[in-house]
Design an enzyme around this catalytic site. Sequence first.
Site, PDB file in Angstrom:
ATOM      1  N   ALA A 105     -77.438  35.946  26.279  1.00 21.07           N
ATOM      2  CA  ALA A 105     -76.219  36.029  27.253  1.00 21.07           C
ATOM      3  C   ALA A 105     -75.947  37.281  27.287  1.00 21.07           C
ATOM      4  O   ALA A 105     -76.298  38.016  26.320  1.00 21.07           O
ATOM      5  CB  ALA A 105     -74.875  35.069  26.880  1.00 21.07           C
ATOM      6  N   GLY A 135     -79.059  32.896  24.329  1.00 15.44           N
ATOM      7  CA  GLY A 135     -79.133  32.337  25.470  1.00 15.44           C
ATOM      8  C   GLY A 135     -80.345  32.054  26.274  1.00 15.44           C
ATOM      9  O   GLY A 135     -80.726  30.924  26.947  1.00 15.44           O
ATOM     10  N   GLU A 179     -82.005  29.205  24.400  1.00 16.99           N
ATOM     11  CA  GLU A 179     -81.464  27.971  24.663  1.00 16.99           C
ATOM     12  C   GLU A 179     -81.661  27.489  25.940  1.00 16.99           C
ATOM     13  O   GLU A 179     -82.190  26.364  26.359  1.00 16.99           O
ATOM     14  CB  GLU A 179     -79.858  28.476  24.665  1.00 16.99           C
ATOM     15  CG  GLU A 179     -79.263  28.655  23.292  1.00 16.99           C
ATOM     16  CD  GLU A 179     -78.068  29.098  23.185  1.00 16.99           C
ATOM     17  OE1 GLU A 179     -77.580  30.175  23.777  1.00 16.99           O
ATOM     18  OE2 GLU A 179     -77.048  28.276  22.641  1.00 16.99           O
ATOM     19  N   GLU A 193     -76.985  35.307  17.444  1.00 13.16           N
ATOM     20  CA  GLU A 193     -75.552  35.195  17.880  1.00 13.16           C
ATOM     21  C   GLU A 193     -74.896  35.587  16.676  1.00 13.16           C
ATOM     22  O   GLU A 193     -73.507  36.493  16.558  1.00 13.16           O
ATOM     23  CB  GLU A 193     -75.214  34.102  18.389  1.00 13.16           C
ATOM     24  CG  GLU A 193     -75.466  33.673  19.878  1.00 13.16           C
ATOM     25  CD  GLU A 193     -76.951  32.826  19.892  1.00 13.16           C
ATOM     26  OE1 GLU A 193     -77.424  32.963  18.993  1.00 13.16           O
ATOM     27  OE2 GLU A 193     -77.005  32.416  20.938  1.00 13.16           O
TER      28      GLU A 193
HETATM   29  N1  CAA Z   1     -76.958  41.421  27.023  1.00 14.87           N
HETATM   30  C1  CAA Z   1     -76.819  42.571  27.635  1.00 14.87           C
HETATM   31  N2  CAA Z   1     -77.619  43.638  27.722  1.00 14.87           N
HETATM   32  C2  CAA Z   1     -79.019  43.359  26.959  1.00 14.87           C
HETATM   33  C3  CAA Z   1     -79.146  42.400  26.166  1.00 14.87           C
HETATM   34  C4  CAA Z   1     -78.230  41.275  26.214  1.00 14.87           C
HETATM   35  N3  CAA Z   1     -78.344  40.104  25.479  1.00 14.87           N
HETATM   36  N4  CAA Z   1     -80.379  42.536  25.760  1.00 14.87           N
HETATM   37  C5  CAA Z   1     -80.724  43.770  25.941  1.00 14.87           C
HETATM   38  N5  CAA Z   1     -79.692  44.244  26.577  1.00 14.87           N
HETATM   39  C6  CAA Z   1     -79.959  45.500  27.368  1.00 14.87           C
HETATM   40  C7  CAA Z   1     -79.808  46.641  26.411  1.00 14.87           C
HETATM   41  O1  CAA Z   1     -78.419  46.894  26.299  1.00 14.87           O
HETATM   42  C8  CAA Z   1     -80.549  47.817  27.095  1.00 14.87           C
HETATM   43  O2  CAA Z   1     -79.528  48.267  28.103  1.00 14.87           O
HETATM   44  P1  CAA Z   1     -79.308  50.100  28.181  1.00 14.87           P
HETATM   45  O3  CAA Z   1     -80.776  50.620  28.404  1.00 14.87           O
HETATM   46  O4  CAA Z   1     -78.475  49.948  29.088  1.00 14.87           O
HETATM   47  O5  CAA Z   1     -78.916  50.351  26.817  1.00 14.87           O
HETATM   48  C9  CAA Z   1     -81.650  47.029  27.671  1.00 14.87           C
HETATM   49  O6  CAA Z   1     -81.155  45.675  27.787  1.00 14.87           O
HETATM   50  C10 CAA Z   1     -83.050  47.203  26.940  1.00 14.87           C
HETATM   51  O7  CAA Z   1     -82.670  46.795  25.553  1.00 14.87           O
HETATM   52  P2  CAA Z   1     -83.029  47.708  24.400  1.00 14.87           P
HETATM   53  O8  CAA Z   1     -82.947  49.075  24.519  1.00 14.87           O
HETATM   54  O9  CAA Z   1     -82.263  47.171  23.160  1.00 14.87           O
HETATM   55  O10 CAA Z   1     -84.571  47.108  24.003  1.00 14.87           O
HETATM   56  P3  CAA Z   1     -85.417  47.074  22.457  1.00 14.87           P
HETATM   57  O11 CAA Z   1     -86.759  46.855  22.796  1.00 14.87           O
HETATM   58  O12 CAA Z   1     -85.073  48.335  21.638  1.00 14.87           O
HETATM   59  O13 CAA Z   1     -84.784  45.752  21.994  1.00 14.87           O
HETATM   60  C11 CAA Z   1     -83.955  43.183  21.705  1.00 14.87           C
HETATM   61  C12 CAA Z   1     -84.977  44.425  22.355  1.00 14.87           C
HETATM   62  C13 CAA Z   1     -84.335  43.281  20.451  1.00 14.87           C
HETATM   63  C14 CAA Z   1     -84.232  42.110  22.721  1.00 14.87           C
HETATM   64  C15 CAA Z   1     -82.484  43.996  21.978  1.00 14.87           C
HETATM   65  O14 CAA Z   1     -82.193  44.476  23.311  1.00 14.87           O
HETATM   66  C16 CAA Z   1     -81.665  43.011  21.555  1.00 14.87           C
HETATM   67  O15 CAA Z   1     -81.342  42.854  20.497  1.00 14.87           O
HETATM   68  N6  CAA Z   1     -80.648  42.270  22.492  1.00 14.87           N
HETATM   69  C17 CAA Z   1     -79.660  41.545  22.376  1.00 14.87           C
HETATM   70  C18 CAA Z   1     -80.353  40.071  21.732  1.00 14.87           C
HETATM   71  C19 CAA Z   1     -78.896  39.045  21.285  1.00 14.87           C
HETATM   72  O16 CAA Z   1     -78.296  39.338  20.297  1.00 14.87           O
HETATM   73  N7  CAA Z   1     -78.877  38.216  22.090  1.00 14.87           N
HETATM   74  C20 CAA Z   1     -77.831  37.074  21.942  1.00 14.87           C
HETATM   75  C21 CAA Z   1     -76.989  37.408  22.747  1.00 14.87           C
HETATM   76  S1  CAA Z   1     -75.592  36.416  22.510  1.00 14.87           S
HETATM   77  C22 CAA Z   1     -75.659  34.825  23.298  1.00 14.87           C
HETATM   78  O17 CAA Z   1     -76.800  34.600  23.636  1.00 14.87           O
HETATM   79  C23 CAA Z   1     -74.591  33.763  23.258  1.00 14.87           C
HETATM   80  C24 CAA Z   1     -74.651  32.447  23.668  1.00 14.87           C
HETATM   81  O18 CAA Z   1     -75.605  31.781  22.825  1.00 14.87           O
HETATM   82  C25 CAA Z   1     -74.272  31.987  24.783  1.00 14.87           C
END
Ligand code: CAA
Length: 261
Positions: free
Chosen positions: A69, A112, A115, A135
């Site tokens: 998400a 998400g 999911e 999460e």
């Molecule tokens: N939401 C918003 N933006 C996201 C994102 C997310 N879930 N995941 C990645 N991005 C964005 C980053 O912010 C970044 O944007 P900027 O260039 O503007 O900074 C861009 O995508 C590229 O990401 P990274 O620079 O972080 O790329 P990386 O290769 O270094 O890392 C990754 C990749 C390990 C997937 C890392 O991006 C990450 O940990 N992302 C979040 C994963 C996460 O926590 N997901 C769960 C979300 S909560 C959820 O899903 C709730 C639910 O169940 C309903």
Amino acid sequence: SESAGEPRNIVVGRIGRVGTITLDRPKALNALNVELMEEVVAAALAFDADPEIGAILLSGSERAFAAGADIKEMAAQDYAAMAVGDWFSAWDRFAGLRTPVVAAVSGYALGGGCELAMMCDVLIASETAKFGQPEITLGTIPGIGGSQRLTRAIGKAKAMDLVLTGRMMDAEEAERAGLVSRVVPADELDATAAEVAATIAGMSLPVAYAAKEAVARSFETSLAEGVRFERRTFHATFALEDRTSGMQAFLAKERPTFQHR
Ligand code: CAA
């Protein structure tokens, strides 16, 4: 919302009887914001209503199926906004599709994204795929069914491990655990997933709906009720022309051609 406009976060297409939805928000690794969610749900429901579509193929990019998400969008919300807006409940309509959905997962399928992949029916993973429910590392828990579907898919021991530590699981572990249908080399993912979707789309449409519904039923009911449901549905296929022609084709040593009714 703006259902009339062109989608901005996905690419929708069709190949024969397969409807394709490609998540296309590369700058955020296909993070599932509300607009993207509404576009995916609208596209999927339109395919579901179209009798010329026999399967849906959902994919992301090579780097990410979806990284979760959208954290930027969620960060500013409070409890009242999430609860009153019933955030993410629209995904239930995706989970309720009658049309079989094949997911092609490459790269990150996190939160998400994991999911969403689990809401699909046949999950084809590239050997680059990484699954997780991170999460908890953000101070929250899964909100699109992860705690439930992951546990049913891979059992309590691994689900607790993933949900409580937030760690990622690679494709090999995911296949061993029973999360994915098949793992294929990265350069074979698109072709394999497209072939699986085309195979399903070639089946009788009402029978494919019935087969999906019967398997899905097993998650909602007791074994005895599920078997009863299956038996009645199995009997009902004998009202279909496609069942008659399917069995006749076998006996004539021919390939069946279904009329999808
Ligand atoms: N939401 C918003 N933006 C996201 C994102 C997310 N879930 N995941 C990645 N991005 C964005 C980053 O912010 C970044 O944007 P900027 O260039 O503007 O900074 C861009 O995508 C590229 O990401 P990274 O620079 O972080 O790329 P990386 O290769 O270094 O890392 C990754 C990749 C390990 C997937 C890392 O991006 C990450 O940990 N992302 C979040 C994963 C996460 O926590 N997901 C769960 C979300 S909560 C959820 O899903 C709730 C639910 O169940 C309903």
